[in-house]
Design an enzyme around this catalytic site. Structure first.
Site, PDB file in Angstrom:
ATOM      1  N   ARG A  59      -5.440  10.016   5.279  1.00  0.00           N
ATOM      2  CA  ARG A  59      -6.507  10.772   4.614  1.00  0.00           C
ATOM      3  C   ARG A  59      -7.761   9.896   4.605  1.00  0.00           C
ATOM      4  O   ARG A  59      -7.683   8.680   4.488  1.00  0.00           O
ATOM      5  CB  ARG A  59      -6.088  11.184   3.192  1.00  0.00           C
ATOM      6  CG  ARG A  59      -5.821  10.023   2.207  1.00  0.00           C
ATOM      7  CD  ARG A  59      -7.054   9.589   1.476  1.00  0.00           C
ATOM      8  NE  ARG A  59      -6.832   8.519   0.530  1.00  0.00           N
ATOM      9  CZ  ARG A  59      -6.965   7.231   0.799  1.00  0.00           C
ATOM     10  NH1 ARG A  59      -7.251   6.822   2.017  1.00  0.00           N
ATOM     11  NH2 ARG A  59      -6.792   6.328  -0.153  1.00  0.00           N
ATOM     12  N   HIS A  86      -0.357  -1.646   8.662  1.00  0.00           N
ATOM     13  CA  HIS A  86       0.744  -1.004   7.932  1.00  0.00           C
ATOM     14  C   HIS A  86       2.128  -1.467   8.379  1.00  0.00           C
ATOM     15  O   HIS A  86       2.981  -1.772   7.550  1.00  0.00           O
ATOM     16  CB  HIS A  86       0.634   0.517   8.086  1.00  0.00           C
ATOM     17  CG  HIS A  86      -0.730   1.037   7.791  1.00  0.00           C
ATOM     18  ND1 HIS A  86      -1.698   1.202   8.764  1.00  0.00           N
ATOM     19  CD2 HIS A  86      -1.310   1.379   6.635  1.00  0.00           C
ATOM     20  CE1 HIS A  86      -2.817   1.655   8.222  1.00  0.00           C
ATOM     21  NE2 HIS A  86      -2.620   1.765   6.924  1.00  0.00           N
ATOM     22  N   GLY A  87       2.349  -1.476   9.710  1.00  0.00           N
ATOM     23  CA  GLY A  87       3.668  -1.881  10.209  1.00  0.00           C
ATOM     24  C   GLY A  87       3.987  -3.319   9.833  1.00  0.00           C
ATOM     25  O   GLY A  87       5.003  -3.599   9.158  1.00  0.00           O
ATOM     26  N   SER A 117       0.825  -1.215   0.000  1.00  0.00           N
ATOM     27  CA  SER A 117       0.000   0.000   0.000  1.00  0.00           C
ATOM     28  C   SER A 117       0.858   1.264   0.000  1.00  0.00           C
ATOM     29  O   SER A 117       2.076   1.218   0.216  1.00  0.00           O
ATOM     30  CB  SER A 117      -0.888   0.002   1.237  1.00  0.00           C
ATOM     31  OG  SER A 117      -0.106   0.321   2.376  1.00  0.00           O
ATOM     32  N   CYS A 118       0.197   2.372  -0.211  1.00  0.00           N
ATOM     33  CA  CYS A 118       0.891   3.668  -0.237  1.00  0.00           C
ATOM     34  C   CYS A 118       1.602   3.933   1.082  1.00  0.00           C
ATOM     35  O   CYS A 118       2.748   4.399   1.106  1.00  0.00           O
ATOM     36  CB  CYS A 118      -0.102   4.776  -0.536  1.00  0.00           C
ATOM     37  SG  CYS A 118      -1.624   4.668   0.424  1.00  0.00           S
ATOM     38  N   ASN A 119       0.951   3.625   2.198  1.00  0.00           N
ATOM     39  CA  ASN A 119       1.576   3.852   3.504  1.00  0.00           C
ATOM     40  C   ASN A 119       2.791   2.946   3.696  1.00  0.00           C
ATOM     41  O   ASN A 119       3.842   3.389   4.167  1.00  0.00           O
ATOM     42  CB  ASN A 119       0.561   3.585   4.621  1.00  0.00           C
ATOM     43  CG  ASN A 119      -0.348   4.780   4.857  1.00  0.00           C
ATOM     44  OD1 ASN A 119       0.130   5.884   5.085  1.00  0.00           O
ATOM     45  ND2 ASN A 119      -1.653   4.574   4.780  1.00  0.00           N
ATOM     46  N   HIS A 137      -1.408  11.356   3.366  1.00  0.00           N
ATOM     47  CA  HIS A 137      -1.232  10.772   4.696  1.00  0.00           C
ATOM     48  C   HIS A 137      -0.036  11.455   5.353  1.00  0.00           C
ATOM     49  O   HIS A 137       0.869  11.943   4.665  1.00  0.00           O
ATOM     50  CB  HIS A 137      -0.877   9.285   4.636  1.00  0.00           C
ATOM     51  CG  HIS A 137      -1.832   8.423   3.888  1.00  0.00           C
ATOM     52  ND1 HIS A 137      -3.165   8.301   4.211  1.00  0.00           N
ATOM     53  CD2 HIS A 137      -1.640   7.580   2.839  1.00  0.00           C
ATOM     54  CE1 HIS A 137      -3.747   7.427   3.408  1.00  0.00           C
ATOM     55  NE2 HIS A 137      -2.843   6.976   2.554  1.00  0.00           N
ATOM     56  N   GLN A 175      -0.911   9.554  -1.364  1.00  0.00           N
ATOM     57  CA  GLN A 175      -1.441   8.189  -1.442  1.00  0.00           C
ATOM     58  C   GLN A 175      -1.770   7.736  -2.857  1.00  0.00           C
ATOM     59  O   GLN A 175      -1.667   6.553  -3.175  1.00  0.00           O
ATOM     60  CB  GLN A 175      -2.686   8.065  -0.549  1.00  0.00           C
ATOM     61  CG  GLN A 175      -3.968   8.699  -1.086  1.00  0.00           C
ATOM     62  CD  GLN A 175      -4.062  10.201  -0.833  1.00  0.00           C
ATOM     63  OE1 GLN A 175      -3.223  10.768  -0.151  1.00  0.00           O
ATOM     64  NE2 GLN A 175      -5.097  10.836  -1.379  1.00  0.00           N
TER      65      GLN A 175
HETATM   66  P1  NAD Z   1     -10.543   2.919  -7.780  1.00  0.00           P
HETATM   67  O1  NAD Z   1     -11.876   2.585  -7.232  1.00  0.00           O
HETATM   68  O2  NAD Z   1     -10.196   4.348  -8.032  1.00  0.00           O
HETATM   69  O3  NAD Z   1     -10.323   2.128  -9.148  1.00  0.00           O
HETATM   70  C1  NAD Z   1     -10.633   0.772  -9.308  1.00  0.00           C
HETATM   71  C2  NAD Z   1     -11.053   0.518 -10.749  1.00  0.00           C
HETATM   72  O4  NAD Z   1     -11.283  -0.895 -10.918  1.00  0.00           O
HETATM   73  C3  NAD Z   1     -12.343   1.218 -11.108  1.00  0.00           C
HETATM   74  O5  NAD Z   1     -12.177   1.786 -12.411  1.00  0.00           O
HETATM   75  C4  NAD Z   1     -13.377   0.077 -11.112  1.00  0.00           C
HETATM   76  O6  NAD Z   1     -14.442   0.316 -12.012  1.00  0.00           O
HETATM   77  C5  NAD Z   1     -12.550  -1.107 -11.562  1.00  0.00           C
HETATM   78  N1  NAD Z   1     -13.094  -2.421 -11.152  1.00  0.00           N
HETATM   79  C6  NAD Z   1     -14.170  -2.695 -10.366  1.00  0.00           C
HETATM   80  N2  NAD Z   1     -14.331  -4.033 -10.224  1.00  0.00           N
HETATM   81  C7  NAD Z   1     -13.327  -4.623 -10.927  1.00  0.00           C
HETATM   82  C8  NAD Z   1     -12.948  -5.987 -11.163  1.00  0.00           C
HETATM   83  N3  NAD Z   1     -13.630  -7.010 -10.656  1.00  0.00           N
HETATM   84  N4  NAD Z   1     -11.860  -6.230 -11.930  1.00  0.00           N
HETATM   85  C9  NAD Z   1     -11.147  -5.212 -12.449  1.00  0.00           C
HETATM   86  N5  NAD Z   1     -11.468  -3.904 -12.270  1.00  0.00           N
HETATM   87  C10 NAD Z   1     -12.541  -3.607 -11.515  1.00  0.00           C
HETATM   88  O7  NAD Z   1      -9.505   2.230  -6.793  1.00  0.00           O
HETATM   89  P2  NAD Z   1      -7.969   2.639  -6.573  1.00  0.00           P
HETATM   90  O8  NAD Z   1      -7.912   3.707  -5.543  1.00  0.00           O
HETATM   91  O9  NAD Z   1      -7.326   2.867  -7.891  1.00  0.00           O
HETATM   92  O10 NAD Z   1      -7.404   1.329  -5.872  1.00  0.00           O
HETATM   93  C11 NAD Z   1      -6.953   0.213  -6.618  1.00  0.00           C
HETATM   94  C12 NAD Z   1      -6.046  -0.632  -5.748  1.00  0.00           C
HETATM   95  O11 NAD Z   1      -4.905   0.155  -5.399  1.00  0.00           O
HETATM   96  C13 NAD Z   1      -6.645  -1.111  -4.426  1.00  0.00           C
HETATM   97  O12 NAD Z   1      -6.075  -2.353  -4.099  1.00  0.00           O
HETATM   98  C14 NAD Z   1      -6.173  -0.056  -3.453  1.00  0.00           C
HETATM   99  O13 NAD Z   1      -6.155  -0.521  -2.116  1.00  0.00           O
HETATM  100  C15 NAD Z   1      -4.781   0.195  -3.980  1.00  0.00           C
HETATM  101  N6  NAD Z   1      -4.210   1.495  -3.620  1.00  0.00           N
HETATM  102  C16 NAD Z   1      -4.959   2.626  -3.655  1.00  0.00           C
HETATM  103  C17 NAD Z   1      -4.390   3.827  -3.278  1.00  0.00           C
HETATM  104  C18 NAD Z   1      -5.176   5.099  -3.275  1.00  0.00           C
HETATM  105  O14 NAD Z   1      -4.893   5.984  -2.501  1.00  0.00           O
HETATM  106  N7  NAD Z   1      -6.161   5.261  -4.119  1.00  0.00           N
HETATM  107  C19 NAD Z   1      -3.044   3.873  -2.919  1.00  0.00           C
HETATM  108  C20 NAD Z   1      -2.270   2.706  -2.956  1.00  0.00           C
HETATM  109  C21 NAD Z   1      -2.875   1.512  -3.294  1.00  0.00           C
END
Ligand code: NAD
Length: 349
Positions: free
Chosen positions: A175, A200-201, A146-148, A226, A310
């Site tokens: 956030r 996270h840790g 994850s980002c953290n 964050h 993030q």
């Molecule tokens: P998001 O909701 O912005 O984007 C997810 C996309 O996937 C959407 O376009 C959605 O329509 C699509 N989707 C829905 N169901 C699906 C499926 N079954 N198969 C494929 N695609 C599908 O989410 P995000 O913020 O981009 O997060 C994506 C991943 O990255 C998650 O695991 C999240 O925990 C991780 N992440 C997010 C962040 C953040 O801050 N946004 C940071 C680090 C990691």
């Protein structure tokens, strides 16, 4: 692998993370985007059209695929069609849908990368560029943490490499939602994670098991970044000073150290304004931001704050993870330099 050793990359889930990974991959000379998926013909498709990324439907369902053409988008097929032309898929779907997708990737014989919303237990392998690039070489799949966790790894791994031992307690001030989210909160409360330690840790230990680390977390009503409050116990004879720790981070890839009092960048709002001022796409900041005047080494105890964007710190890590899994670059620093140089062509005014 594809023709001319160009790695063919599919993006499954073109949302917050997916659209950024797609652009970062597209900027590299050794990889290309062969397609991105959308669940339905929503506004994100227009961005893919502008970028010239072929659009595929997340599902193989003929009716769902046909809906794209009805909305005026050229849809090249379902997920199976995309996987058939890819070497590797970066899964950027929402957290916890990964296990079902993993079966599809394995059946299609493509390598896969998941994001931090998935559990290490599901992927059995995790990744950050500085901690374990080499261990991920030629693996079938991994999870960019994850980002953290990525942020913790950026500053703690160089410290661990110097000290050979590290014990860390940290608090993640998270956030509440990304700027584009309209359905998450809290909007007027501070919400502690009532599970200690927070994930996270321990998650850092999936990429660097030698670092002993515990974390607690609270969500606060902000969307920008964050902030981490970190206390690290260094071993006797560490030989460091506050100044040399700061210098170590200045020399570490993807870490920015700035003095809050001197620059006026003393909150996450100003860090984000700085990212916009230097012309970063989407106003992103891939680097971890450490406040120089928030660092203090007192005997064996090191205190510091860092800010994490993030939506973007994990983006360059995904590019490096592609090279690790494809076995095309064994040295993490070389990959990082290559990734960041290519990305800088679209960043910075
Ligand atoms: P998001 O909701 O912005 O984007 C997810 C996309 O996937 C959407 O376009 C959605 O329509 C699509 N989707 C829905 N169901 C699906 C499926 N079954 N198969 C494929 N695609 C599908 O989410 P995000 O913020 O981009 O997060 C994506 C991943 O990255 C998650 O695991 C999240 O925990 C991780 N992440 C997010 C962040 C953040 O801050 N946004 C940071 C680090 C990691």
């Amino acid at each position: 692998m594809g023709n001319n050793m160009t790695i063919k990359v599919a993006i499954n889930g073109y949302g917050t993370i997916g659209k950024r990974v797609a652009d970062a991959v597209d900027a590299q000379t050794d990889m290309e985007i062969v397609g991105v998926t959308k669940t339905r013909p929503a506004f994100g498709c227009d961005l893919a059209v502008r970028k010239n990324f072929p659009i595929y439907c997340t599902y193989d369902d003929a009716g769902k695929i046909a809906a794209f053409a009805e909305a005026g988008y050229d849809c090249h097929g379902g997920l199976s069609d995309l996987l058939a032309v890819a070497d590797i898929v970066v899964d950027c779907s929402p957290g916890k849908v990964g296990a079902a997708n993993k079966e599809k990737y394995e059946a299609a014989g493509v390598k896969w990368i998941f994001q931090g919303g998935e559990k290490h237990a599901m992927t059995g392998n995790s990744y950050t560029s500085s901690a374990n690039h080499f261990e991920n070489l030629n693996c079938n799949g991994t999870r960019v943490v994850s980002c953290n966790t990525t942020g913790l790894s950026r500053t703690l791994v160089p410290l661990y490499s110097h000290c050979g031992q590290l014990k860390v307690e940290c608090t993640m001030i998270r956030r509440a939602a990304d700027p584009g989210d309209s359905n998450k909160g809290p909007i007027n409360a501070i919400k502690p994670v009532l599970h200690v330690p927070s994930h996270h840790g321990p998650d850092v230990m999936t990429v660097k098991p030698e670092i002993e680390i515990n974390s607690m977390a609270v969500a606060v009503p902000t969307t920008l970044m964050h902030c981490h409050s970190i206390v690290a116990t260094l071993p006797e004879g560490h030989g460091l000073t506050t100044e040399s720790v700061i210098e170590m981070w200045r020399e570490s890839p993807r870490v920015i150290v700035m003095n809050g009092a001197q620059t006026g960048i003393s909150t996450t709002a100003e860090v984000m304004e700085f990212a916009r001022d230097i012309g970063r796409k989407w106003g992103d900041l891939h680097e971890i931001f450490v406040w120089e005047d928030g660092v203090k080494l007192d005997g064996n105890t090191l205190y510091y704050f860092q800010a994490i964007h993030q939506e973007s710190d994990v983006i360059p890590e995904n590019v490096d993870a592609i090279r690790a899994l494809m076995g095309t670059e064994s040295d993490w620093k070389t990959s990082v330099a290559k990734t960041d140089a290519a990305i800088s062509l679209y960043n910075n005014l």
